[in-house]
Design an enzyme around this catalytic site. Structure first.
Site, PDB file in Angstrom:
ATOM      1  N   ASP A   2     -52.152 -31.710 -13.010  1.00  0.00           N
ATOM      2  CA  ASP A   2     -51.093 -32.701 -13.236  1.00  0.00           C
ATOM      3  C   ASP A   2     -51.604 -33.908 -14.020  1.00  0.00           C
ATOM      4  O   ASP A   2     -52.769 -34.293 -13.894  1.00  0.00           O
ATOM      5  CB  ASP A   2     -50.537 -33.161 -11.883  1.00  0.00           C
ATOM      6  CG  ASP A   2     -49.192 -33.838 -12.058  1.00  0.00           C
ATOM      7  OD1 ASP A   2     -48.561 -33.669 -13.119  1.00  0.00           O
ATOM      8  OD2 ASP A   2     -48.778 -34.563 -11.131  1.00  0.00           O
ATOM      9  N   HIS A  19     -51.474 -31.650 -22.966  1.00  0.00           N
ATOM     10  CA  HIS A  19     -51.585 -30.238 -22.564  1.00  0.00           C
ATOM     11  C   HIS A  19     -52.744 -29.561 -23.306  1.00  0.00           C
ATOM     12  O   HIS A  19     -53.459 -28.738 -22.750  1.00  0.00           O
ATOM     13  CB  HIS A  19     -50.284 -29.489 -22.850  1.00  0.00           C
ATOM     14  CG  HIS A  19     -49.128 -29.954 -22.024  1.00  0.00           C
ATOM     15  ND1 HIS A  19     -49.235 -30.235 -20.683  1.00  0.00           N
ATOM     16  CD2 HIS A  19     -47.826 -30.203 -22.346  1.00  0.00           C
ATOM     17  CE1 HIS A  19     -48.063 -30.620 -20.218  1.00  0.00           C
ATOM     18  NE2 HIS A  19     -47.190 -30.617 -21.200  1.00  0.00           N
ATOM     19  N   LEU A 113     -65.228 -14.353  -8.968  1.00  0.00           N
ATOM     20  CA  LEU A 113     -64.153 -15.322  -8.737  1.00  0.00           C
ATOM     21  C   LEU A 113     -62.776 -14.713  -9.021  1.00  0.00           C
ATOM     22  O   LEU A 113     -62.570 -14.094 -10.061  1.00  0.00           O
ATOM     23  CB  LEU A 113     -64.363 -16.530  -9.659  1.00  0.00           C
ATOM     24  CG  LEU A 113     -63.218 -17.557  -9.685  1.00  0.00           C
ATOM     25  CD1 LEU A 113     -63.182 -18.368  -8.391  1.00  0.00           C
ATOM     26  CD2 LEU A 113     -63.355 -18.496 -10.883  1.00  0.00           C
TER      27      LEU A 113
HETATM   28  C1  FPP Z   1     -48.594 -30.917 -15.610  1.00  0.00           C
HETATM   29  O1  FPP Z   1     -48.692 -32.139 -16.305  1.00  0.00           O
HETATM   30  C2  FPP Z   1     -49.074 -29.828 -16.448  1.00  0.00           C
HETATM   31  C3  FPP Z   1     -48.310 -28.819 -16.901  1.00  0.00           C
HETATM   32  C4  FPP Z   1     -46.869 -28.692 -16.587  1.00  0.00           C
HETATM   33  C5  FPP Z   1     -48.860 -27.773 -17.791  1.00  0.00           C
HETATM   34  C6  FPP Z   1     -50.290 -27.390 -17.561  1.00  0.00           C
HETATM   35  C7  FPP Z   1     -50.693 -26.403 -18.597  1.00  0.00           C
HETATM   36  C8  FPP Z   1     -51.842 -26.412 -19.275  1.00  0.00           C
HETATM   37  C9  FPP Z   1     -52.943 -27.353 -19.005  1.00  0.00           C
HETATM   38  C10 FPP Z   1     -52.131 -25.466 -20.399  1.00  0.00           C
HETATM   39  C11 FPP Z   1     -51.599 -24.069 -20.369  1.00  0.00           C
HETATM   40  C12 FPP Z   1     -52.006 -23.235 -19.235  1.00  0.00           C
HETATM   41  C13 FPP Z   1     -53.027 -22.356 -19.177  1.00  0.00           C
HETATM   42  C14 FPP Z   1     -53.216 -21.618 -17.895  1.00  0.00           C
HETATM   43  C15 FPP Z   1     -53.982 -22.092 -20.266  1.00  0.00           C
HETATM   44  P1  FPP Z   1     -47.385 -32.914 -16.702  1.00  0.00           P
HETATM   45  O2  FPP Z   1     -46.930 -32.495 -18.047  1.00  0.00           O
HETATM   46  O3  FPP Z   1     -46.347 -32.750 -15.639  1.00  0.00           O
HETATM   47  O4  FPP Z   1     -47.912 -34.395 -16.742  1.00  0.00           O
HETATM   48  P2  FPP Z   1     -47.106 -35.707 -16.336  1.00  0.00           P
HETATM   49  O5  FPP Z   1     -46.810 -35.588 -14.876  1.00  0.00           O
HETATM   50  O6  FPP Z   1     -48.062 -36.803 -16.648  1.00  0.00           O
HETATM   51  O7  FPP Z   1     -45.877 -35.734 -17.174  1.00  0.00           O
END
Ligand code: FPP
Length: 244
Positions: A2, A19, A113
């Protein structure tokens, strides 16, 4: 994972920049978890609620997932990592399946893992689905409602995590970005998990943060509703090795 969006916005960059940076953190964390002897690691990559995000953000996320799989398949295999997806896999695009399927298959015999990506995952949907599947088995005569009264863990067999067996019970949940919520993550499986919250956003999450969270976990006493006893003192399977 997050805090990607906020991490980027604080730097006056688009959310997807977070991201991109966040996805680059997966490789070192997976490698370190494996090195520390973690048996299973589940990364919450995309929730059932995340479908409401703008199309442009969604397409970057799917691209990042595919890129990760293509780039890392060799190293994951070399390191004996097995991969699973938990969630509504039927909602993922054919382009994602085309990359995902062969990688999951290739790593399926590995014994190190267990890496899980929670994708289009939501615990309420998972539990509702399990209840529906159990009810269908009751209607087919394979189960009776009394079975669940006798053994509640039977429901495990109907969850997306069913193939994980004993590894489906979560020991530690690490939530990044300062939020102190569960956000529909492994509600059943984390019934007795320890929680570590950190203000650090996922793109800034380092191996030191992982080690610190595991050390914090190791210092906790898990009583599982019982009473305190030295034998229940929680001990990480391997001592956390020093960083080089
Ligand atoms: C949450 O942060 C994160 C996500 C919804 C996406 C996470 C995905 C990746 C890191 C990359 C793709 C995945 C893989 C498995 C390679 P947020 O966008 O909700 O952040 P915020 O709360 O600050 O808005």
């Amino acid at each position: 994972m997050d805090g990607n969006g906020r991490w980027a916005q604080r730097r006056f960059r688009p959310r997807v920049f977070g991201h991109i940076r966040g996805s680059s953190k997966i490789k070192p964390i997976v490698r370190e978890a494996n090195r520390l002897g973690v048996q299973a690691l589940t990364l919450y990559a995309f929730s059932t609620e995340n479908w409401s995000r703008p199309e442009a953000e969604l397409s970057v996320l799917w691209r990042l997932l595919k890129k990760y799989l293509i780039r890392e398949a060799d190293e994951l295999d070399r390191n004996n990592v097995r991969l699973r997806i938990i969630g509504e896999s039927e909602r993922l695009g054919s382009d994602v399946h085309a990359v995902l399927g062969p990688v999951v298959e290739r790593l399926s015999k590995n014994t190190g893992l267990q890496l899980n990506f929670a994708v289009s995952y939501g615990s309420r949907r998972e539990i509702a689905r399990a209840a529906r599947l159990f009810a269908l088995d009751c209607m087919n005569g394979k189960r009776s409602p009394e079975d669940l009264a006798k053994n509640e863990t039977l429901l495990n067999d109907y969850l997306w995590t069913s193939e994980l067996g004993a590894l489906s019970d979560v020991d530690l949940v690490i939530r990044t970005s300062g939020e102190k919520r569960v956000s529909n993550f492994l509600l059943w499986q984390a019934a007795y998990a320890e929680f570590v919250f950190t203000d650090v956003c996922w793109p800034d999450f380092t191996l030191e943060h992982l080690t610190a969270a595991i050390q914090e976990y190791s210092s906790r006493e898990r009583r599982f509703g019982g009473v305190s006893a030295p034998a229940t003192q929680n001990v990480w399977p391997n001592p956390v090795p020093q960083q080089n």
